[in-house]
Design a protein around this motif. Structure first.
Motif, PDB file in Angstrom:
ATOM      1  N   TYR A  23      86.110  14.441  13.941  1.00 53.01           N
ATOM      2  CA  TYR A  23      85.987  15.036  15.276  1.00 53.01           C
ATOM      3  C   TYR A  23      85.614  16.520  15.146  1.00 53.01           C
ATOM      4  O   TYR A  23      84.750  17.019  15.867  1.00 53.01           O
ATOM      5  CB  TYR A  23      87.289  14.844  16.050  1.00 53.01           C
ATOM      6  CG  TYR A  23      87.232  15.258  17.499  1.00 53.01           C
ATOM      7  CD1 TYR A  23      86.233  14.789  18.348  1.00 53.01           C
ATOM      8  CD2 TYR A  23      88.204  16.108  18.032  1.00 53.01           C
ATOM      9  CE1 TYR A  23      86.200  15.162  19.693  1.00 53.01           C
ATOM     10  CE2 TYR A  23      88.172  16.482  19.373  1.00 53.01           C
ATOM     11  CZ  TYR A  23      87.170  16.008  20.185  1.00 53.01           C
ATOM     12  OH  TYR A  23      87.141  16.376  21.515  1.00 53.01           O
ATOM     13  N   ALA A  24      86.256  17.200  14.221  1.00 48.26           N
ATOM     14  CA  ALA A  24      85.953  18.616  13.995  1.00 48.26           C
ATOM     15  C   ALA A  24      84.486  18.791  13.585  1.00 48.26           C
ATOM     16  O   ALA A  24      83.788  19.664  14.112  1.00 48.26           O
ATOM     17  CB  ALA A  24      86.887  19.186  12.924  1.00 48.26           C
ATOM     18  N   LYS A  25      84.006  17.943  12.666  1.00 52.45           N
ATOM     19  CA  LYS A  25      82.603  18.026  12.220  1.00 52.45           C
ATOM     20  C   LYS A  25      81.639  17.799  13.384  1.00 52.45           C
ATOM     21  O   LYS A  25      80.627  18.488  13.505  1.00 52.45           O
ATOM     22  CB  LYS A  25      82.328  16.998  11.117  1.00 52.45           C
ATOM     23  CG  LYS A  25      82.924  17.345   9.786  1.00 52.45           C
ATOM     24  CD  LYS A  25      82.644  16.231   8.780  1.00 52.45           C
ATOM     25  CE  LYS A  25      83.519  16.365   7.564  1.00 52.45           C
ATOM     26  NZ  LYS A  25      83.445  15.210   6.672  1.00 52.45           N
ATOM     27  N   ASP A  26      81.941  16.812  14.230  1.00 45.70           N
ATOM     28  CA  ASP A  26      81.091  16.542  15.391  1.00 45.70           C
ATOM     29  C   ASP A  26      81.057  17.736  16.332  1.00 45.70           C
ATOM     30  O   ASP A  26      79.990  18.129  16.819  1.00 45.70           O
ATOM     31  CB  ASP A  26      81.587  15.307  16.158  1.00 45.70           C
ATOM     32  CG  ASP A  26      81.268  13.999  15.461  1.00 45.70           C
ATOM     33  OD1 ASP A  26      80.312  13.956  14.661  1.00 45.70           O
ATOM     34  OD2 ASP A  26      81.977  13.008  15.728  1.00 45.70           O
ATOM     35  N   LYS A  27      82.215  18.320  16.614  1.00 43.89           N
ATOM     36  CA  LYS A  27      82.281  19.451  17.532  1.00 43.89           C
ATOM     37  C   LYS A  27      81.546  20.672  16.968  1.00 43.89           C
ATOM     38  O   LYS A  27      80.921  21.426  17.713  1.00 43.89           O
ATOM     39  CB  LYS A  27      83.738  19.807  17.840  1.00 43.89           C
ATOM     40  CG  LYS A  27      84.438  18.776  18.696  1.00 43.89           C
ATOM     41  CD  LYS A  27      83.757  18.648  20.049  1.00 43.89           C
ATOM     42  CE  LYS A  27      84.728  18.426  21.157  1.00 43.89           C
ATOM     43  NZ  LYS A  27      84.098  18.427  22.473  1.00 43.89           N
ATOM     44  N   ILE A  28      81.599  20.854  15.652  1.00 44.10           N
ATOM     45  CA  ILE A  28      80.844  21.935  15.013  1.00 44.10           C
ATOM     46  C   ILE A  28      79.351  21.651  15.135  1.00 44.10           C
ATOM     47  O   ILE A  28      78.566  22.517  15.514  1.00 44.10           O
ATOM     48  CB  ILE A  28      81.252  22.090  13.531  1.00 44.10           C
ATOM     49  CG1 ILE A  28      82.681  22.611  13.408  1.00 44.10           C
ATOM     50  CG2 ILE A  28      80.269  23.013  12.794  1.00 44.10           C
ATOM     51  CD1 ILE A  28      83.266  22.487  12.005  1.00 44.10           C
ATOM     52  N   LYS A  29      78.975  20.410  14.818  1.00 49.37           N
ATOM     53  CA  LYS A  29      77.557  20.026  14.811  1.00 49.37           C
ATOM     54  C   LYS A  29      76.898  20.216  16.173  1.00 49.37           C
ATOM     55  O   LYS A  29      75.741  20.626  16.254  1.00 49.37           O
ATOM     56  CB  LYS A  29      77.408  18.581  14.341  1.00 49.37           C
ATOM     57  CG  LYS A  29      75.982  18.169  14.072  1.00 49.37           C
ATOM     58  CD  LYS A  29      75.915  16.859  13.314  1.00 49.37           C
ATOM     59  CE  LYS A  29      74.486  16.570  12.927  1.00 49.37           C
ATOM     60  NZ  LYS A  29      74.399  15.537  11.914  1.00 49.37           N
ATOM     61  N   VAL A  30      77.628  19.934  17.253  1.00 49.37           N
ATOM     62  CA  VAL A  30      77.042  20.078  18.589  1.00 49.37           C
ATOM     63  C   VAL A  30      77.272  21.472  19.171  1.00 49.37           C
ATOM     64  O   VAL A  30      76.874  21.743  20.294  1.00 49.37           O
ATOM     65  CB  VAL A  30      77.536  18.979  19.565  1.00 49.37           C
ATOM     66  CG1 VAL A  30      77.126  17.601  19.080  1.00 49.37           C
ATOM     67  CG2 VAL A  30      79.030  19.060  19.813  1.00 49.37           C
ATOM     68  N   GLY A  31      77.924  22.343  18.402  1.00 43.97           N
ATOM     69  CA  GLY A  31      78.066  23.732  18.814  1.00 43.97           C
ATOM     70  C   GLY A  31      79.225  24.039  19.736  1.00 43.97           C
ATOM     71  O   GLY A  31      79.287  25.128  20.309  1.00 43.97           O
ATOM     72  N   HIS A  32      80.174  23.121  19.881  1.00 43.32           N
ATOM     73  CA  HIS A  32      81.307  23.365  20.774  1.00 43.32           C
ATOM     74  C   HIS A  32      82.384  24.221  20.128  1.00 43.32           C
ATOM     75  O   HIS A  32      83.077  24.963  20.821  1.00 43.32           O
ATOM     76  CB  HIS A  32      81.922  22.054  21.249  1.00 43.32           C
ATOM     77  CG  HIS A  32      81.022  21.277  22.151  1.00 43.32           C
ATOM     78  ND1 HIS A  32      81.289  19.987  22.508  1.00 43.32           N
ATOM     79  CD2 HIS A  32      79.860  21.583  22.776  1.00 43.32           C
ATOM     80  CE1 HIS A  32      80.337  19.527  23.306  1.00 43.32           C
ATOM     81  NE2 HIS A  32      79.458  20.494  23.478  1.00 43.32           N
ATOM     82  N   TRP A  33      82.558  24.081  18.826  1.00 45.22           N
ATOM     83  CA  TRP A  33      83.608  24.813  18.113  1.00 45.22           C
ATOM     84  C   TRP A  33      83.012  25.474  16.884  1.00 45.22           C
ATOM     85  O   TRP A  33      82.036  24.975  16.297  1.00 45.22           O
ATOM     86  CB  TRP A  33      84.727  23.878  17.664  1.00 45.22           C
ATOM     87  CG  TRP A  33      85.515  23.227  18.754  1.00 45.22           C
ATOM     88  CD1 TRP A  33      85.600  23.598  20.060  1.00 45.22           C
ATOM     89  CD2 TRP A  33      86.354  22.082  18.618  1.00 45.22           C
ATOM     90  NE1 TRP A  33      86.435  22.757  20.750  1.00 45.22           N
ATOM     91  CE2 TRP A  33      86.920  21.813  19.889  1.00 45.22           C
ATOM     92  CE3 TRP A  33      86.697  21.251  17.565  1.00 45.22           C
ATOM     93  CZ2 TRP A  33      87.805  20.763  20.126  1.00 45.22           C
ATOM     94  CZ3 TRP A  33      87.570  20.207  17.788  1.00 45.22           C
ATOM     95  CH2 TRP A  33      88.122  19.965  19.071  1.00 45.22           C
TER      96      TRP A  33
END
Length: 150
Positions: A23-33
């Motif tokens: 989940y963390a990787k996804d949020k980083i990848k889409v620029g949210h976190w």
């Protein structure tokens, strides 16, 4: 034959770290976190949603087995007459076996058992492979979010 079975607390403790990291990787990848905050925010989100672990009401944490071999898992939650598929995972060593369609069929069977009238699946826009699988199984795209950093 692929089947779903309720996850034990020990199983949940083993996959929880993967769920948080993914989940963390996804949020980083889409620029949210940012990378700095992502793991902590992901852990906080999961702990808040699954505040009772595998016993959290209306949440279904299920392992997927091919014969007696665990090949992945799914996390779903029921709200009213709808099912939300929060996470599906086919473990890397089994991804060549094309379990994606079978996973969706099993999710639909579970939803039918629970008298669900609608299944909702989220996919990040970059995950074209999963989107193609969902579309092949008859799912319609209902929302698309677009972002631009300025």
């Amino acid at each position: 034959m692929l089947k779903l079975e309720r996850m034990s607390e020990a199983d949940f403790n083993m996959v929880k770290g993967k769920m948080i990291a993914d989940y963390a990787k996804d949020k980083i990848k889409v620029g949210h976190w940012s990378e700095r905050e992502a793991l902590e925010l992901s852990k906080e989100a999961l702990d808040k949603i699954l505040n009772e672990g595998i016993s959290t009401p209306n949440h279904y944490l299920l392992n997927a087995y091919e014969d007696e071999v665990k090949v992945g898992f799914v996390w779903m939650n029921k709200f009213n007459n709808e099912m939300f598929v929060n996470n599906t995972c086919i473990f890397e060593e089994f991804q060549e076996n094309e379990y994606e369609l079978k996973f969706i069929e099993l999710i639909e069977e579970k939803a039918d058992e629970l008298d669900i009238k609608k299944i909702n699946i989220h996919s990040y826009g970059y995950n074209e492979k999963n989107i193609a699988v969902y579309k092949k199984m008859g799912y319609d795209i209902t929302d698309i979010y677009l972002n631009k950093v300025i």
